[in-house]
Design a protein around this motif. Structure first.
Motif, PDB file in Angstrom:
ATOM      1  N   LEU A 103      17.404 -19.681  45.439  1.00 20.81           N
ATOM      2  CA  LEU A 103      18.580 -19.643  44.579  1.00 20.81           C
ATOM      3  C   LEU A 103      19.819 -19.384  45.437  1.00 20.81           C
ATOM      4  O   LEU A 103      20.866 -19.957  45.218  1.00 20.81           O
ATOM      5  CB  LEU A 103      18.421 -18.548  43.518  1.00 20.81           C
ATOM      6  CG  LEU A 103      19.520 -18.462  42.473  1.00 20.81           C
ATOM      7  CD1 LEU A 103      19.567 -19.745  41.640  1.00 20.81           C
ATOM      8  CD2 LEU A 103      19.313 -17.261  41.572  1.00 20.81           C
ATOM      9  N   VAL A 104      19.676 -18.531  46.438  1.00 20.56           N
ATOM     10  CA  VAL A 104      20.772 -18.200  47.355  1.00 20.56           C
ATOM     11  C   VAL A 104      20.255 -18.463  48.770  1.00 20.56           C
ATOM     12  O   VAL A 104      19.717 -17.575  49.421  1.00 20.56           O
ATOM     13  CB  VAL A 104      21.197 -16.717  47.203  1.00 20.56           C
ATOM     14  CG1 VAL A 104      22.414 -16.432  48.048  1.00 20.56           C
ATOM     15  CG2 VAL A 104      21.452 -16.378  45.749  1.00 20.56           C
ATOM     16  N   PRO A 105      20.406 -19.681  49.275  1.00 20.01           N
ATOM     17  CA  PRO A 105      19.768 -20.060  50.540  1.00 20.01           C
ATOM     18  C   PRO A 105      20.354 -19.424  51.797  1.00 20.01           C
ATOM     19  O   PRO A 105      19.654 -19.266  52.772  1.00 20.01           O
ATOM     20  CB  PRO A 105      19.941 -21.576  50.585  1.00 20.01           C
ATOM     21  CG  PRO A 105      21.107 -21.846  49.712  1.00 20.01           C
ATOM     22  CD  PRO A 105      21.088 -20.794  48.644  1.00 20.01           C
ATOM     23  N   ASP A 106      21.611 -19.042  51.793  1.00 16.60           N
ATOM     24  CA  ASP A 106      22.213 -18.555  53.037  1.00 16.60           C
ATOM     25  C   ASP A 106      22.557 -17.077  52.988  1.00 16.60           C
ATOM     26  O   ASP A 106      23.518 -16.630  53.586  1.00 16.60           O
ATOM     27  CB  ASP A 106      23.444 -19.395  53.389  1.00 16.60           C
ATOM     28  CG  ASP A 106      24.438 -19.482  52.237  1.00 16.60           C
ATOM     29  OD1 ASP A 106      24.102 -19.028  51.130  1.00 16.60           O
ATOM     30  OD2 ASP A 106      25.541 -19.994  52.452  1.00 16.60           O
ATOM     31  N   LYS A 147      29.422  -4.712  48.796  1.00 12.34           N
ATOM     32  CA  LYS A 147      29.485  -5.645  47.661  1.00 12.34           C
ATOM     33  C   LYS A 147      29.329  -7.076  48.154  1.00 12.34           C
ATOM     34  O   LYS A 147      30.252  -7.857  48.126  1.00 12.34           O
ATOM     35  CB  LYS A 147      30.777  -5.429  46.886  1.00 12.34           C
ATOM     36  CG  LYS A 147      30.791  -4.062  46.256  1.00 12.34           C
ATOM     37  CD  LYS A 147      31.944  -3.859  45.344  1.00 12.34           C
ATOM     38  CE  LYS A 147      31.827  -2.455  44.763  1.00 12.34           C
ATOM     39  NZ  LYS A 147      32.810  -2.136  43.800  1.00 12.34           N
ATOM     40  N   ASP A 148      28.138  -7.387  48.583  1.00  9.87           N
ATOM     41  CA  ASP A 148      27.807  -8.713  49.084  1.00  9.87           C
ATOM     42  C   ASP A 148      27.182  -9.502  47.936  1.00  9.87           C
ATOM     43  O   ASP A 148      26.045  -9.254  47.537  1.00  9.87           O
ATOM     44  CB  ASP A 148      26.842  -8.595  50.258  1.00  9.87           C
ATOM     45  CG  ASP A 148      26.489  -9.934  50.867  1.00  9.87           C
ATOM     46  OD1 ASP A 148      26.608 -10.968  50.179  1.00  9.87           O
ATOM     47  OD2 ASP A 148      26.069  -9.948  52.027  1.00  9.87           O
ATOM     48  N   GLU A 149      27.938 -10.436  47.397  1.00  7.24           N
ATOM     49  CA  GLU A 149      27.504 -11.192  46.226  1.00  7.24           C
ATOM     50  C   GLU A 149      26.188 -11.939  46.461  1.00  7.24           C
ATOM     51  O   GLU A 149      25.298 -11.930  45.621  1.00  7.24           O
ATOM     52  CB  GLU A 149      28.619 -12.174  45.860  1.00  7.24           C
ATOM     53  CG  GLU A 149      28.441 -12.819  44.533  1.00  7.24           C
ATOM     54  CD  GLU A 149      29.687 -13.570  44.117  1.00  7.24           C
ATOM     55  OE1 GLU A 149      29.677 -14.804  44.239  1.00  7.24           O
ATOM     56  OE2 GLU A 149      30.649 -12.928  43.674  1.00  7.24           O
ATOM     57  N   LYS A 150      26.049 -12.600  47.589  1.00  3.96           N
ATOM     58  CA  LYS A 150      24.826 -13.358  47.868  1.00  3.96           C
ATOM     59  C   LYS A 150      23.626 -12.432  47.965  1.00  3.96           C
ATOM     60  O   LYS A 150      22.540 -12.745  47.482  1.00  3.96           O
ATOM     61  CB  LYS A 150      24.983 -14.169  49.153  1.00  3.96           C
ATOM     62  CG  LYS A 150      25.950 -15.317  48.991  1.00  3.96           C
ATOM     63  CD  LYS A 150      26.093 -16.085  50.274  1.00  3.96           C
ATOM     64  CE  LYS A 150      27.099 -17.219  50.092  1.00  3.96           C
ATOM     65  NZ  LYS A 150      27.286 -17.972  51.327  1.00  3.96           N
ATOM     66  N   PHE A 151      23.822 -11.293  48.596  1.00  7.18           N
ATOM     67  CA  PHE A 151      22.756 -10.305  48.717  1.00  7.18           C
ATOM     68  C   PHE A 151      22.331  -9.835  47.327  1.00  7.18           C
ATOM     69  O   PHE A 151      21.143  -9.776  47.012  1.00  7.18           O
ATOM     70  CB  PHE A 151      23.245  -9.129  49.561  1.00  7.18           C
ATOM     71  CG  PHE A 151      22.219  -8.076  49.778  1.00  7.18           C
ATOM     72  CD1 PHE A 151      21.323  -8.173  50.832  1.00  7.18           C
ATOM     73  CD2 PHE A 151      22.135  -6.981  48.944  1.00  7.18           C
ATOM     74  CE1 PHE A 151      20.370  -7.199  51.041  1.00  7.18           C
ATOM     75  CE2 PHE A 151      21.180  -6.004  49.133  1.00  7.18           C
ATOM     76  CZ  PHE A 151      20.304  -6.113  50.179  1.00  7.18           C
TER      77      PHE A 151
END
Length: 93
Positions: free
Chosen positions: A11-14, A52-56
């Protein structure tokens, strides 16, 4: 049928995982309690521990789920739940 690109599996590849990361310990959401409360607890734990890392936050949200809710998460279309706010809205629905 083989995946042409492994990126299709995520869903979040990077997402960037911090060194020495440990999966956070909290109650998993089963779909029987209030989704808003679950999100509040999840956001508090993740934001408090890993900036606050959105992808994480999006990537590790699956770790807070169990049962049929994990299936829901793994079947999400990546383009429909970006950014994190969209994933939160979809989860509450």
């Amino acid at each position: 049928h083989a995946f042409a690109n492994m990126v299709e599996l995520y869903l979040v590849p990077d997402v960037v995982i911090p060194p020495k990361f440990k999966v956070l310990n909290f109650d998993k959401y089963k779909g029987t309690t209030c989704p808003k409360n679950h999100l509040k607890i999840y956001c508090h734990l993740v934001d408090g521990a890993y900036a606050k890392d959105e992808k994480f936050s999006m990537h590790f949200f699956q770790e807070s789920l169990t049962g049929a809710v994990v299936t829901w998460y793994t079947n999400l279309e990546p383009s429909r739940v970006h950014p994190w706010k969209d994933l939160m809205v979809a989860f509450i629905r």
